[in-house]
Design a protein around this motif. Structure first.
Motif, PDB file in Angstrom:
ATOM      1  N   SER A   1      12.451  -2.230   6.324  1.00 58.29           N
ATOM      2  CA  SER A   1      13.179  -2.651   5.000  1.00 58.29           C
ATOM      3  C   SER A   1      12.059  -3.139   4.222  1.00 58.29           C
ATOM      4  N   LEU A   2      10.712  -3.713   4.390  1.00 51.36           N
ATOM      5  CA  LEU A   2       9.557  -3.940   3.758  1.00 51.36           C
ATOM      6  C   LEU A   2       9.076  -2.658   3.029  1.00 51.36           C
ATOM      7  N   TYR A   3       9.046  -1.539   3.344  1.00 56.33           N
ATOM      8  CA  TYR A   3       8.549  -0.297   2.731  1.00 56.33           C
ATOM      9  C   TYR A   3       9.675  -0.013   1.691  1.00 56.33           C
ATOM     10  N   ARG A   4      10.979   0.050   1.998  1.00 56.50           N
ATOM     11  CA  ARG A   4      12.194   0.386   1.209  1.00 56.50           C
ATOM     12  C   ARG A   4      12.177  -0.599   0.052  1.00 56.50           C
ATOM     13  N   ALA A   5      11.910  -1.958   0.271  1.00 57.26           N
ATOM     14  CA  ALA A   5      11.738  -2.846  -1.017  1.00 57.26           C
ATOM     15  C   ALA A   5      10.474  -2.630  -1.691  1.00 57.26           C
ATOM     16  N   GLN A   6       9.431  -2.053  -0.939  1.00 62.49           N
ATOM     17  CA  GLN A   6       8.221  -2.035  -1.987  1.00 62.49           C
ATOM     18  C   GLN A   6       8.570  -0.855  -2.661  1.00 62.49           C
ATOM     19  N   ARG A   7       9.295   0.214  -2.153  1.00 63.63           N
ATOM     20  CA  ARG A   7       9.462   1.452  -2.916  1.00 63.63           C
ATOM     21  C   ARG A   7      10.541   1.262  -3.957  1.00 63.63           C
ATOM     22  N   ARG A   8      11.387   0.061  -4.119  1.00 67.66           N
ATOM     23  CA  ARG A   8      12.319   0.005  -4.934  1.00 67.66           C
ATOM     24  C   ARG A   8      11.598  -0.831  -6.140  1.00 67.66           C
ATOM     25  N   LYS A   9      10.731  -1.655  -5.682  1.00 70.57           N
ATOM     26  CA  LYS A   9       9.931  -2.653  -6.708  1.00 70.57           C
ATOM     27  C   LYS A   9       9.099  -1.967  -7.631  1.00 70.57           C
ATOM     28  N   ALA A  10       8.630  -1.897  -8.597  1.00 71.45           N
ATOM     29  CA  ALA A  10       7.683  -1.205  -9.566  1.00 71.45           C
ATOM     30  C   ALA A  10       7.233  -0.082  -9.029  1.00 71.45           C
ATOM     31  N   GLY A  11       7.827   1.205  -8.691  1.00 72.19           N
ATOM     32  CA  GLY A  11       7.473   2.366  -8.091  1.00 72.19           C
ATOM     33  C   GLY A  11       5.987   2.541  -7.811  1.00 72.19           C
ATOM     34  N   GLY A  12       4.915   1.589  -8.153  1.00 71.36           N
ATOM     35  CA  GLY A  12       3.601   1.819  -8.077  1.00 71.36           C
ATOM     36  C   GLY A  12       3.082   2.324  -6.675  1.00 71.36           C
ATOM     37  N   LEU A  13       3.726   1.515  -5.564  1.00 74.52           N
ATOM     38  CA  LEU A  13       3.243   2.373  -4.348  1.00 74.52           C
ATOM     39  C   LEU A  13       3.831   3.481  -3.883  1.00 74.52           C
ATOM     40  N   ALA A  14       5.075   3.856  -4.392  1.00 78.16           N
ATOM     41  CA  ALA A  14       5.599   5.032  -4.031  1.00 78.16           C
ATOM     42  C   ALA A  14       4.888   6.240  -4.901  1.00 78.16           C
ATOM     43  N   GLN A  15       4.384   5.790  -6.007  1.00 76.26           N
ATOM     44  CA  GLN A  15       4.024   7.037  -6.905  1.00 76.26           C
ATOM     45  C   GLN A  15       2.614   7.270  -7.181  1.00 76.26           C
ATOM     46  N   VAL A  16       1.644   6.261  -7.446  1.00 75.97           N
ATOM     47  CA  VAL A  16       0.311   6.595  -7.434  1.00 75.97           C
ATOM     48  C   VAL A  16      -0.274   5.110  -7.049  1.00 75.97           C
ATOM     49  N   ARG A  17      -1.335   5.327  -5.797  1.00 80.89           N
ATOM     50  CA  ARG A  17      -1.980   4.037  -5.485  1.00 80.89           C
ATOM     51  C   ARG A  17      -3.199   4.598  -4.695  1.00 80.89           C
ATOM     52  N   SER A  18      -3.964   3.548  -4.392  1.00 80.30           N
ATOM     53  CA  SER A  18      -5.114   3.615  -3.707  1.00 80.30           C
ATOM     54  C   SER A  18      -4.903   3.465  -1.843  1.00 80.30           C
ATOM     55  N   CYS A  19      -5.446   4.523  -1.247  1.00 78.90           N
ATOM     56  CA  CYS A  19      -5.402   4.583   0.126  1.00 78.90           C
ATOM     57  C   CYS A  19      -6.809   4.115   0.590  1.00 78.90           C
ATOM     58  N   TYR A  20      -7.292   2.695   0.554  1.00 80.63           N
ATOM     59  CA  TYR A  20      -8.521   2.284   0.875  1.00 80.63           C
ATOM     60  C   TYR A  20      -9.492   2.737  -0.228  1.00 80.63           C
ATOM     61  N   ASP A  21     -10.086   3.931  -0.071  1.00 79.60           N
ATOM     62  CA  ASP A  21     -11.102   4.470  -1.113  1.00 79.60           C
ATOM     63  C   ASP A  21     -10.915   5.623  -1.845  1.00 79.60           C
ATOM     64  N   HIS A  22      -9.572   6.197  -1.781  1.00 84.09           N
ATOM     65  CA  HIS A  22      -9.334   7.406  -2.452  1.00 84.09           C
ATOM     66  C   HIS A  22      -7.630   7.215  -3.104  1.00 84.09           C
ATOM     67  N   LEU A  23      -7.435   8.282  -3.762  1.00 81.87           N
ATOM     68  CA  LEU A  23      -6.109   8.242  -4.086  1.00 81.87           C
ATOM     69  C   LEU A  23      -4.992   8.947  -3.431  1.00 81.87           C
ATOM     70  N   ALA A  24      -3.819   8.083  -3.559  1.00 88.67           N
ATOM     71  CA  ALA A  24      -2.791   8.663  -2.639  1.00 88.67           C
ATOM     72  C   ALA A  24      -1.496   8.522  -3.323  1.00 88.67           C
ATOM     73  N   GLY A  25      -0.452   8.977  -2.642  1.00 86.18           N
ATOM     74  CA  GLY A  25       0.955   9.220  -3.254  1.00 86.18           C
ATOM     75  C   GLY A  25       1.193  10.327  -4.008  1.00 86.18           C
ATOM     76  N   PRO A  26       2.317  10.442  -4.694  1.00 82.41           N
ATOM     77  CA  PRO A  26       2.604  11.848  -5.336  1.00 82.41           C
ATOM     78  C   PRO A  26       1.679  12.466  -6.228  1.00 82.41           C
ATOM     79  N   VAL A  27       1.148  11.542  -7.010  1.00 85.11           N
ATOM     80  CA  VAL A  27      -0.004  12.221  -8.000  1.00 85.11           C
ATOM     81  C   VAL A  27      -1.304  12.684  -7.215  1.00 85.11           C
ATOM     82  N   ALA A  28      -1.683  12.160  -6.060  1.00 80.99           N
ATOM     83  CA  ALA A  28      -2.741  12.870  -5.161  1.00 80.99           C
ATOM     84  C   ALA A  28      -2.271  13.825  -4.555  1.00 80.99           C
ATOM     85  N   VAL A  29      -1.023  13.881  -4.287  1.00 77.84           N
ATOM     86  CA  VAL A  29      -0.552  15.298  -3.676  1.00 77.84           C
ATOM     87  C   VAL A  29      -0.514  16.274  -4.571  1.00 77.84           C
ATOM     88  N   ALA A  30       0.187  16.132  -5.869  1.00 72.87           N
ATOM     89  CA  ALA A  30       0.282  17.014  -6.732  1.00 72.87           C
ATOM     90  C   ALA A  30      -1.436  17.467  -7.260  1.00 72.87           C
TER      91      ALA A  30
END
Length: 237
Positions: free
Chosen positions: A93-122
């Motif tokens: 439920s923590l992950y789902r709550a984070q995803r609902r909050k300001a889409g930042g984690l789900a959309q574009v984020r840092s994975c330690y020292d590199h880019l992650a999320g849908p933007v990185a995949v695209a």
């Protein structure tokens, strides 16, 4: 022959509060005991006990700066292992709550020292589709060209011991994005060029208007960025 002590690592991560602390530290920044306690929903005293266990397992290190003690992951190899585990772990439920909050984690984020999320995949998909990057033998291999300078990447002039462009399984998208030295250079350049901006807290990154423009011009990601629900440039937020 020495046997890896997986049991020690397993014990360290076998607690929801500790895994939430580790997820917070995946951002790549250092945090105080109080900040990690807040992220995990525990008291500072309980957080201290959790952090000691994580330190004993070699996952986290503590650094004293002035009167404060900051905690961070012990290295990129820890972040890589945690990201891979996250890709196969059930979502709570923590992950789902984070995803609902300001889409930042789900959309574009840092994975330690590199880019992650849908933007990185695209971005990764676009580089492969345009022939700038090859996926071969379980790894990524860049093709020399002008595109890399525009992304802040300096290709090595000799074969490196560790992969320069390492595939990393994105734990929200279940697809690959770029990690390793190339991923670090891209994220560093995007932040320094003002394409992305870090908020005060969290792994989510804000895409600026210049960032939208740069990614659209260099990689044709305009439609991909526009299609990401909840993603706005920080000037429009």
């Amino acid at each position: 022959m020495a046997t890896p002590r997986f049991d020690i690592i397993g014990q360290a991560i076998a607690d929801a509060s500790r895994t939430r602390m580790l997820c917070e530290l995946m951002e790549g920044r250092s945090f105080t005991n109080k900040e990690l306690a807040s992220a995990a929903g525990v008291t500072p005293q309980t957080a201290s006990a959790h952090l000691r266990l994580l330190q004993d397992a070699g996952l986290v290190v503590a650094e004293k700066r002035g009167r404060c003690v900051f905690h961070r992951l012990s290295g990129p190899e820890v972040a890589q292992a945690l990201e891979q585990l996250a890709a196969i772990a059930p979502m709570d439920s923590l992950y789902r709550a984070q995803r609902r909050k300001a889409g930042g984690l789900a959309q574009v984020r840092s994975c330690y020292d590199h880019l992650a999320g849908p933007v990185a995949v695209a971005m990764t998909d676009a580089l492969i589709a345009r022939g700038h990057l090859r996926e071969e033998g379980g790894g990524f291999h860049p093709v020399a060209g002008e595109i890399w300078a525009g992304l802040g990447v300096c290709l090595p002039d000799r074969v490196m011991r560790a992969p320069f462009a390492r595939p990393c399984m994105d734990w929200t998208e279940r697809r690959l994005h770029i990690a390793g030295p190339m991923g670090r250079q891209i994220l560093t350049h995007a932040l320094e060029a003002g394409w992305l901006r870090r908020p005060l807290r969290g792994r989510g990154l804000e895409v600026t208007t210049p960032g939208h423009r740069a990614l659209a011009e260099r990689l044709g990601l305009g439609s991909a960025l526009a299609g990401l629900s909840g993603l706005k440039s920080c000037e429009e937020a």
